[in-house]
Design an enzyme around this catalytic site. Structure first.
Site, mmCIF file in Angstrom:
data_model
loop_
_atom_site.group_PDB
_atom_site.id
_atom_site.type_symbol
_atom_site.label_atom_id
_atom_site.label_comp_id
_atom_site.label_asym_id
_atom_site.label_seq_id
_atom_site.Cartn_x
_atom_site.Cartn_y
_atom_site.Cartn_z
ATOM 1 N N HIS A 55 0.816 -1.204 0.000
ATOM 2 C CA HIS A 55 0.000 0.000 0.000
ATOM 3 C C HIS A 55 0.855 1.262 0.000
ATOM 4 C CE1 HIS A 55 -3.631 2.372 0.750
ATOM 5 N NE2 HIS A 55 -2.949 3.042 1.664
ATOM 6 N N HIS A 104 -10.176 2.929 -0.065
ATOM 7 C CA HIS A 104 -10.296 2.438 1.306
ATOM 8 C C HIS A 104 -11.178 1.195 1.257
ATOM 9 C CE1 HIS A 104 -9.650 3.973 5.622
ATOM 10 N NE2 HIS A 104 -8.498 3.956 4.993
ATOM 11 N N ASN A 105 -10.748 0.260 0.415
ATOM 12 C CA ASN A 105 -11.587 -0.888 0.079
ATOM 13 C C ASN A 105 -11.716 -1.895 1.219
ATOM 14 O OD1 ASN A 105 -11.601 0.361 -2.414
ATOM 15 N ND2 ASN A 105 -10.100 -1.017 -3.324
ATOM 16 N N HIS A 106 -10.600 -2.451 1.642
ATOM 17 C CA HIS A 106 -10.663 -3.499 2.657
ATOM 18 C C HIS A 106 -11.213 -2.997 3.989
ATOM 19 C CE1 HIS A 106 -7.652 -6.439 0.531
ATOM 20 N NE2 HIS A 106 -8.698 -6.133 -0.188
ATOM 21 N N ARG A 125 -7.307 15.121 4.007
ATOM 22 C CA ARG A 125 -6.030 15.576 4.587
ATOM 23 C C ARG A 125 -4.921 15.618 3.537
ATOM 24 N NH1 ARG A 125 -7.849 12.246 8.447
ATOM 25 N NH2 ARG A 125 -6.263 10.649 8.059
ATOM 26 N N ASN A 551 -3.547 6.238 -6.933
ATOM 27 C CA ASN A 551 -3.441 5.177 -5.948
ATOM 28 C C ASN A 551 -3.523 3.830 -6.657
ATOM 29 O OD1 ASN A 551 -5.702 3.580 -3.770
ATOM 30 N ND2 ASN A 551 -3.597 3.953 -3.216
ATOM 31 N N SER A 553 -4.484 -0.070 -5.712
ATOM 32 C CA SER A 553 -5.077 -0.930 -4.696
ATOM 33 C C SER A 553 -5.023 -2.369 -5.192
ATOM 34 C CB SER A 553 -6.526 -0.519 -4.411
ATOM 35 O OG SER A 553 -7.117 -1.397 -3.477
#
Length: 751
Positions: A55, A104-106, A125, A551, A553
């Site tokens: 990640h 923020h899948n899992h 943020r 990102n 993932s």
């Protein structure tokens, strides 16, 4: 348990360490030992394990992602590109926009509300850390079959989490997607985007220059929630015991984050921040190593000064905690008092925990004992880089040979239209979007269900002068297209987001992406990933839009079954005058209805094949990138000249769904005729580079001339008006029936 200091690590070289439990391979652990010349302390192992996780380090994707830089078009608008917390682009009049999308899948599967909420908080943020005021959010969501029991568990919590956090922050949610497919059962995708605004000369970066400058941790206190959260959960596949990982999911406090936003903006206004980094994945480990590595290379930190919610936390837990609403700043000694005063004004806890050095080492102590002594760049820039093997999936040729054009086609096109319009993917998402505030702050010009969100930028920042300028944003992706051809699928995702921005009258400017795939250790998944990246990079070059960041993932699978490869692409555009923006759908009676672009017999991965036959096979529609570029030029110029009264892109469900949605937008019907020889193909094909527009009769000649200049096919279909969708000699449906069908599905499933 005794404190594992650097001295103790030197004296006990053979002490077993739990590197495997922290997700490290044996060769990665041995490499850490080689870098340090000894075994790592427990705290050092914590740092390397999270910073070298998939990640945080992109160790399986770096070799492919470089194409975004090598193939990227040269853009004068690009102010900050990949490698920072978010990309920044010049949008004119002295303003810049920063935007990014992340997953923020899992965490959202394990604990839907907090997983989704903290996904929003984290991406906000990232935008704050660039020196910007966050001004809007979007979300791209994927769930299993709509009527599956686990979807009923996950979806309401995810929507509630996004709504709660965004609404409490006072940020409008201006767009996104909600898609259902059985492949996402057990592994939903929750991709959150945020956009912010700043003056182009006030960009902040994550650097720690200037020996003697102070390291300040400010925001919420550090607790045990989220220890190893995103960095661990997103770096492994899901198994049946995944919900036992709830302690790894972060817990958000949007009210603290709202105060943090205002505090940061006042700090920026006072010009007393030298460098800044948000604490997201990997927490203190990430903030300290990245700031030090990008500065003079050195930092001394007293870890025992970190303010805690739980005083029993050990150093390793503090380093791995992903507690939310925290930031780290670099401040000169003469500005510390002013910094602390501003934090106190906003009730934001702030503590000096260290100092920048020029020694090239990150040194951390715990009550006087040295527990970390590492070169910070080794944690940030010298992690493992894997060239994973990849090959085409074994069944790919057979899948592509399963031609959807051979499927049976109903002669009742009215019934087919209504079946598609009421299917979960094409039905109204108002049940979801009504839970979000789309208009808070008063700067939203367009929002769901418009093709793209549009925001005016005047009066967003304190003291800002008036400007007519605005920005547009859209996210898109199609996992079925990418499963059939990941190269084309990525290009089609970009094409649709690019087109959605253009139909509002905005000029597409830059790209962010969230690349959702299965395990990189599976050569078939890595083939999908490499092809998607190659396709997206090639498409960006042709369309002339740079990738500003994003990102990756991985490990989106349960056991050995991966999701469809799902590259989600966000496009940001700029419009010179928001008053010229084009509304979605039909906006008045008597306007001419025009189809732009050509239609071919393309049903691979289509909603028609999916809904009516449960079929996935063949090839996806052709990505016509040059045609997309020409179409965008026509749309933006026509909008600026005031020629368009309405618009809508053609995508899922084809012309039939576009016409129905255009009627539903304002409750205005139409009477049109089809232009091709096959009504079924005309209505349900999903050929790309097409849009539906309306113009006043007196503007038609000027618009047709514009289309001819750019060689964009232009077909007059009919006119708006009445209370039905009428396709001559094919079908007629009252708008009331369209609306009933369109709006009943999700409330019927989720209550």
């Amino acid at each position: 348990m005794s404190l594992d200091t650097v001295k103790r690590a030197e004296d006990t070289p053979d002490e077993p360490q739990p590197y495997a439990a922290l997700g490290m391979k044996i060769d990665e652990y041995e490499r850490v030992r080689a870098i340090l010349g000894r075994r790592p302390t427990g705290s050092e192992l914590a740092i390397y394990s999270v910073m070298w996780s998939e990640h945080c380090s992109y160790k399986s994707s770096k070799v492919h992602l470089r194409q975004f830089a090598t193939k990227a078009p040269k853009s004068e608008a690009l102010l900050v590109g990949m490698g920072e917390n978010a990309g920044v682009v010049d949008i004119g009049d002295g303003w810049a926009a920063t935007f990014k999308i992340e997953s923020h899948n899992h965490p959202s599967y394990v604990e839907p509300h907090q997983g989704a909420a903290t996904g929003v908080g984290g991406i906000v943020r990232d935008i704050m850390s660039m020196g910007a005021r966050p001004i809007a959010v979007m979300d791209a969501l994927r769930f299993g079959a709509a009527d599956a029991p686990d979807t009923r568990r996950v979806l309401p919590g995810v929507v509630e989490g996004i709504s709660h956090y965004g609404n409490c922050l006072g940020l409008p949610n201006i767009g996104g997607e909600v898609v259902f497919d059985p492949c996402y059962i057990g592994n939903p995708l929750v991709n959150a985007l945020c956009v912010g605004l700043l003056r182009k000369d006030q960009i902040k970066l994550a650097v720690a220059p200037g020996p003697g400058n102070k390291v300040v941790l400010f925001g919420a206190l550090t607790g045990p929630d989220g220890i190893g959260g995103a960095s661990v959960l997103a770096s492994a596949t899901f198994e049946d015991e995944s919900q036992a990982k709830r302690p790894s999911v972060q817990v958000g406090d949007p009210f603290m984050e709202k105060l943090l936003i205002e505090c940061c903006l006042e700090l920026y206004q006072a010009d007393i921040v030298v460098g800044i980094q948000d604490l997201g994945a990997a927490g203190v480990s990430c903030a300290t190593t990245e700031l030090a590595a990008k500065g003079t290379g050195g930092m001394d930190v007293r870890l025992d000064l970190v303010p805690l919610r739980d005083p029993s936390l050990r150093p390793e837990e503090i380093l791995m905690s992903e507690s939310q609403e925290r930031m780290m700043a670099i401040v000169t000694p003469d500005n510390i008092d002013a910094f602390m005063a501003i934090c106190a004004k906003w009730d934001i806890p702030s503590t000096v925990i260290g100092e920048v050095t020029d020694g090239g080492r990150l040194v951390m102590t715990w009550h006087g004992e040295t527990i970390v002594d590492i070169p910070p760049g080794t944690a940030v820039d010298e992690g493992p880089v894997y060239e994973r093997p990849f090959h085409e999936p074994a069944g790919q040729v057979a899948l592509n040979g399963d031609d959807p054009n051979l499927l049976g086609r109903s002669s009742d096109l009215r019934a087919t239209l209504l079946e598609l319009l009421g299917s979960p993917n094409l039905a109204s998402k108002e049940w979801v979007t009504s839970q979000y505030d789309r208009y808070v702050r008063g700067n939203t010009v367009l929002a769901q269900p418009a093709d793209a969100g549009v925001l005016r930028i005047s009066e967003v920042m304190p003291g800002a002068e008036e400007t007519t300028r605005g920005i547009a944003l859209a996210t898109d992706g199609n996992g079925r297209y990418a499963r059939l051809d990941p190269y084309a699928g990525a290009q089609l995702a970009l094409s649709e987001a690019y087109r959605n921005v253009a139909v509002t009258g905005s000029t597409p400017l830059a790209v962010t992406n969230c690349l959702n795939f299965g395990s990189p250790e599976d050569p078939e998944v890595m083939w999908q990933f490499s092809e998607a990246v190659r396709g997206l990079a090639d498409a960006c070059k042709i369309l002339g839009v740079p990738v500003t960041g994003g990102n990756v993932s991985f490990y989106n699978q349960t056991g050995s079954t991966p999701i469809h490869p799902t590259p989600v692409v966000g496009v940001l555009g700029v419009i010179d005058n928001v008053a010229t923006r084009v509304r979605t759908g039909f906006t008045g009676d008597g306007d001419k209805v025009i189809l732009l672009g050509d239609t071919d017999e393309e049903f691979g991965g289509s909603e028609w094949a999916h809904v009516t036959h449960g079929h996935l096979g063949g090839l996806p529609p052709q990505a016509k990138l040059e045609s997309e570029r020409d179409l965008a030029l026509v749309l933006t110029e026509a909008a600026s000249r005031g020629l368009l009264t309405g618009s809508h892109d053609l995508s899922d469900g084809g012309l039939a769904i576009a016409l129905a949605e255009a009627c539903l937008a304002q409750g205005i019907g139409c009477t049109v005729s089809l232009t091709g020889d096959d009504a079924f193909v005309d209505l349900f094909s999903e050929s790309s580079a097409r849009a539906l527009v309306t113009v006043r009769p007196e503007s038609f000649d000027a618009f047709a001339e514009l289309c001819a200049t750019h060689e964009v096919p232009c077909y007059g279909l009919g006119a708006t008006g009445g209370t039905t969708l009428t396709i001559e000699n094919v079908l007629e449906v009252p708008i009331t029936e369209l609306r009933e069908t369109h709006t009943a599905t999700l409330p019927g499933i989720f209550g």
